[in-house]
Motif scaffolding. Sequence first.
Motif, PDB file in Angstrom:
ATOM      1  N   ASP A 199       0.812  -1.215   0.000  1.00  0.00           N
ATOM      2  CA  ASP A 199       0.000   0.000   0.000  1.00  0.00           C
ATOM      3  C   ASP A 199       0.844   1.262   0.000  1.00  0.00           C
ATOM      4  OD1 ASP A 199      -2.212  -1.592   0.026  1.00  0.00           O
ATOM      5  OD2 ASP A 199      -2.824  -1.120   2.089  1.00  0.00           O
ATOM      6  N   ALA A 200       1.946   1.239   0.766  1.00  0.00           N
ATOM      7  CA  ALA A 200       2.779   2.432   0.889  1.00  0.00           C
ATOM      8  C   ALA A 200       3.412   2.842  -0.438  1.00  0.00           C
ATOM      9  CB  ALA A 200       3.878   2.197   1.933  1.00  0.00           C
ATOM     10  N   ILE A 201       3.424   1.928  -1.411  1.00  0.00           N
ATOM     11  CA  ILE A 201       3.962   2.231  -2.730  1.00  0.00           C
ATOM     12  C   ILE A 201       2.835   2.517  -3.719  1.00  0.00           C
ATOM     13  CG2 ILE A 201       5.209   1.256  -4.707  1.00  0.00           C
ATOM     14  CD1 ILE A 201       6.978  -0.224  -2.698  1.00  0.00           C
ATOM     15  N   VAL A 202       1.869   1.625  -3.812  1.00  0.00           N
ATOM     16  CA  VAL A 202       0.871   1.769  -4.867  1.00  0.00           C
ATOM     17  C   VAL A 202      -0.166   2.851  -4.583  1.00  0.00           C
ATOM     18  CG1 VAL A 202       1.172  -0.578  -5.703  1.00  0.00           C
ATOM     19  CG2 VAL A 202      -0.575  -0.108  -3.964  1.00  0.00           C
ATOM     20  N   HIS A 203      -0.456   3.132  -3.326  1.00  0.00           N
ATOM     21  CA  HIS A 203      -1.447   4.176  -3.041  1.00  0.00           C
ATOM     22  C   HIS A 203      -0.959   5.572  -3.439  1.00  0.00           C
ATOM     23  CE1 HIS A 203      -4.070   1.709   0.004  1.00  0.00           C
ATOM     24  NE2 HIS A 203      -4.089   1.229  -1.225  1.00  0.00           N
ATOM     25  N   PRO A 204       0.283   5.965  -3.111  1.00  0.00           N
ATOM     26  CA  PRO A 204       0.751   7.262  -3.612  1.00  0.00           C
ATOM     27  C   PRO A 204       0.792   7.344  -5.139  1.00  0.00           C
ATOM     28  CG  PRO A 204       2.117   6.538  -1.782  1.00  0.00           C
ATOM     29  CD  PRO A 204       1.232   5.379  -2.155  1.00  0.00           C
ATOM     30  N   ILE A 205       1.134   6.246  -5.799  1.00  0.00           N
ATOM     31  CA  ILE A 205       1.126   6.236  -7.266  1.00  0.00           C
ATOM     32  C   ILE A 205      -0.289   6.471  -7.781  1.00  0.00           C
ATOM     33  CG2 ILE A 205       1.480   4.814  -9.317  1.00  0.00           C
ATOM     34  CD1 ILE A 205       3.674   3.341  -7.777  1.00  0.00           C
ATOM     35  N   ALA A 206      -1.244   5.779  -7.167  1.00  0.00           N
ATOM     36  CA  ALA A 206      -2.635   5.934  -7.583  1.00  0.00           C
ATOM     37  C   ALA A 206      -3.106   7.369  -7.389  1.00  0.00           C
ATOM     38  CB  ALA A 206      -3.525   4.967  -6.805  1.00  0.00           C
ATOM     39  N   GLY A 207      -2.728   7.974  -6.281  1.00  0.00           N
ATOM     40  CA  GLY A 207      -3.113   9.358  -6.052  1.00  0.00           C
ATOM     41  C   GLY A 207      -2.502  10.296  -7.080  1.00  0.00           C
ATOM     42  N   LEU A 208      -1.250  10.037  -7.435  1.00  0.00           N
ATOM     43  CA  LEU A 208      -0.559  10.883  -8.405  1.00  0.00           C
ATOM     44  C   LEU A 208      -1.181  10.766  -9.795  1.00  0.00           C
ATOM     45  CD1 LEU A 208       2.025  12.736  -8.560  1.00  0.00           C
ATOM     46  CD2 LEU A 208       3.215  10.728  -9.451  1.00  0.00           C
ATOM     47  N   ILE A 209      -1.464   9.549 -10.214  1.00  0.00           N
ATOM     48  CA  ILE A 209      -1.962   9.333 -11.574  1.00  0.00           C
ATOM     49  C   ILE A 209      -3.461   9.577 -11.677  1.00  0.00           C
ATOM     50  CG2 ILE A 209      -2.282   7.625 -13.409  1.00  0.00           C
ATOM     51  CD1 ILE A 209       0.316   6.308 -12.533  1.00  0.00           C
ATOM     52  N   LEU A 210      -4.203   9.086 -10.685  1.00  0.00           N
ATOM     53  CA  LEU A 210      -5.653   9.024 -10.812  1.00  0.00           C
ATOM     54  C   LEU A 210      -6.399  10.027  -9.935  1.00  0.00           C
ATOM     55  CD1 LEU A 210      -5.676   5.153 -10.757  1.00  0.00           C
ATOM     56  CD2 LEU A 210      -6.317   6.533 -12.732  1.00  0.00           C
ATOM     57  N   GLY A 211      -5.713  10.579  -8.945  1.00  0.00           N
ATOM     58  CA  GLY A 211      -6.374  11.541  -8.079  1.00  0.00           C
ATOM     59  C   GLY A 211      -7.129  10.871  -6.945  1.00  0.00           C
ATOM     60  N   ALA A 212      -8.410  11.173  -6.805  1.00  0.00           N
ATOM     61  CA  ALA A 212      -9.213  10.710  -5.677  1.00  0.00           C
ATOM     62  C   ALA A 212      -9.343   9.186  -5.658  1.00  0.00           C
ATOM     63  CB  ALA A 212     -10.598  11.346  -5.735  1.00  0.00           C
ATOM     64  N   PRO A 213      -9.453   8.588  -4.452  1.00  0.00           N
ATOM     65  CA  PRO A 213      -9.490   7.123  -4.327  1.00  0.00           C
ATOM     66  C   PRO A 213     -10.599   6.443  -5.107  1.00  0.00           C
ATOM     67  CG  PRO A 213      -9.036   8.104  -2.189  1.00  0.00           C
ATOM     68  CD  PRO A 213      -9.346   9.247  -3.125  1.00  0.00           C
ATOM     69  N   GLU A 214     -11.703   7.127  -5.383  1.00  0.00           N
ATOM     70  CA  GLU A 214     -12.768   6.458  -6.137  1.00  0.00           C
ATOM     71  C   GLU A 214     -12.344   6.097  -7.553  1.00  0.00           C
ATOM     72  OE1 GLU A 214     -14.039  10.934  -6.142  1.00  0.00           O
ATOM     73  OE2 GLU A 214     -13.093   9.521  -4.731  1.00  0.00           O
ATOM     74  N   ASP A 216      -5.753  20.288 -14.233  1.00  0.00           N
ATOM     75  CA  ASP A 216      -5.221  21.409 -13.446  1.00  0.00           C
ATOM     76  C   ASP A 216      -4.778  20.985 -12.052  1.00  0.00           C
ATOM     77  OD1 ASP A 216      -7.592  21.147 -12.015  1.00  0.00           O
ATOM     78  OD2 ASP A 216      -8.376  23.146 -12.549  1.00  0.00           O
ATOM     79  N   ALA A 217      -4.989  19.700 -11.692  1.00  0.00           N
ATOM     80  CA  ALA A 217      -4.499  19.170 -10.423  1.00  0.00           C
ATOM     81  C   ALA A 217      -3.408  18.121 -10.647  1.00  0.00           C
ATOM     82  CB  ALA A 217      -5.658  18.568  -9.630  1.00  0.00           C
ATOM     83  N   ASP A 218      -2.761  18.174 -11.803  1.00  0.00           N
ATOM     84  CA  ASP A 218      -1.722  17.206 -12.141  1.00  0.00           C
ATOM     85  C   ASP A 218      -0.437  17.545 -11.390  1.00  0.00           C
ATOM     86  OD1 ASP A 218      -0.011  15.371 -13.251  1.00  0.00           O
ATOM     87  OD2 ASP A 218      -0.408  15.926 -15.328  1.00  0.00           O
ATOM     88  N   LEU A 219      -0.002  16.636 -10.523  1.00  0.00           N
ATOM     89  CA  LEU A 219       1.247  16.814  -9.782  1.00  0.00           C
ATOM     90  C   LEU A 219       2.410  16.082 -10.435  1.00  0.00           C
ATOM     91  CD1 LEU A 219      -0.075  16.426  -6.116  1.00  0.00           C
ATOM     92  CD2 LEU A 219       0.260  18.529  -7.445  1.00  0.00           C
ATOM     93  N   ALA A 220       2.138  15.256 -11.441  1.00  0.00           N
ATOM     94  CA  ALA A 220       3.202  14.533 -12.137  1.00  0.00           C
ATOM     95  C   ALA A 220       3.844  15.411 -13.205  1.00  0.00           C
ATOM     96  CB  ALA A 220       2.655  13.257 -12.762  1.00  0.00           C
ATOM     97  N   ILE A 221       3.023  16.086 -13.995  1.00  0.00           N
ATOM     98  CA  ILE A 221       3.483  17.073 -14.972  1.00  0.00           C
ATOM     99  C   ILE A 221       2.609  18.304 -14.775  1.00  0.00           C
ATOM    100  CG2 ILE A 221       3.772  17.647 -17.416  1.00  0.00           C
ATOM    101  CD1 ILE A 221       4.062  14.682 -18.030  1.00  0.00           C
TER     102      ILE A 221
END
Length: 261
Positions: free
Chosen positions: A146-161, A208-213
Amino acid sequence: MPHVDLNGQKIFYEDSGGEGPPVVLAHGFLMDHTMFDPQVAVLAPAFRVIRFDARGFGRTQSDGKRFSYWDSVEDCIRLLDHLGIERAVIGGMSQGGFLTLRAALKWPDRVKALVLINSQGGVDNAETLAAHRGLLEAWRQQGPVDAIVHPIAGLILGAPEHWEPWVSMWRKVPVEDLVAPTLALIERDDITDRLGEIKQPAIVFHGDADLAISIERGRLLADKLSGCKNFVPVKGAAHASNLTHADQVNPPLLAFLRAYA
């Protein structure tokens, strides 16, 4: 579903078929062709939508060797050859955009127009590159916890839903499959100074909420493409804006394709 042997890889692709203008869509890092399901739903059958899994991802069977996004361009062009398509709109999200820009530079006669989603012509700063390397090493040592994939998911996809089915998919990915794609991402060349060579019509989307680029990089990309017809900020979207906020992406995308495909 079809595979085709191209450039030493067994590339998986889907083709919506039909007589409409062809549109190729290339996915982002850690994603696969299904991230464009919301676009296929509105584009086909008026447009012939072709999607493929990049080396190291999805159902493509890669040789595991190191490659660059210029090699990915060759996979894309050879796929068009296989399908008997001379010229197509090519588009992509993030690393798919890296491929798209390079396709327009290397094979301008094959690219009718460009669709660029949360992408850029430049490269990441030293801090981000170090983070990519650290992520690969952490995945190697700890697995997809979780400590790896959850931050990735937040970065790419945003909200947990928006995280599923992607997080579940990532938990099944062997870390060895990620080495070559990660190196391609980290070691890609900066083509910012060459963007002026690209003359085809283009549309640029950016969350406009992209933290990756950052969206500023997206605006810079649009500014440097002389054929850019529209820059579309996607309100509230993180990196995979076409997937999570298709309601904002699809209408301007459809209008662009009707005009330039």
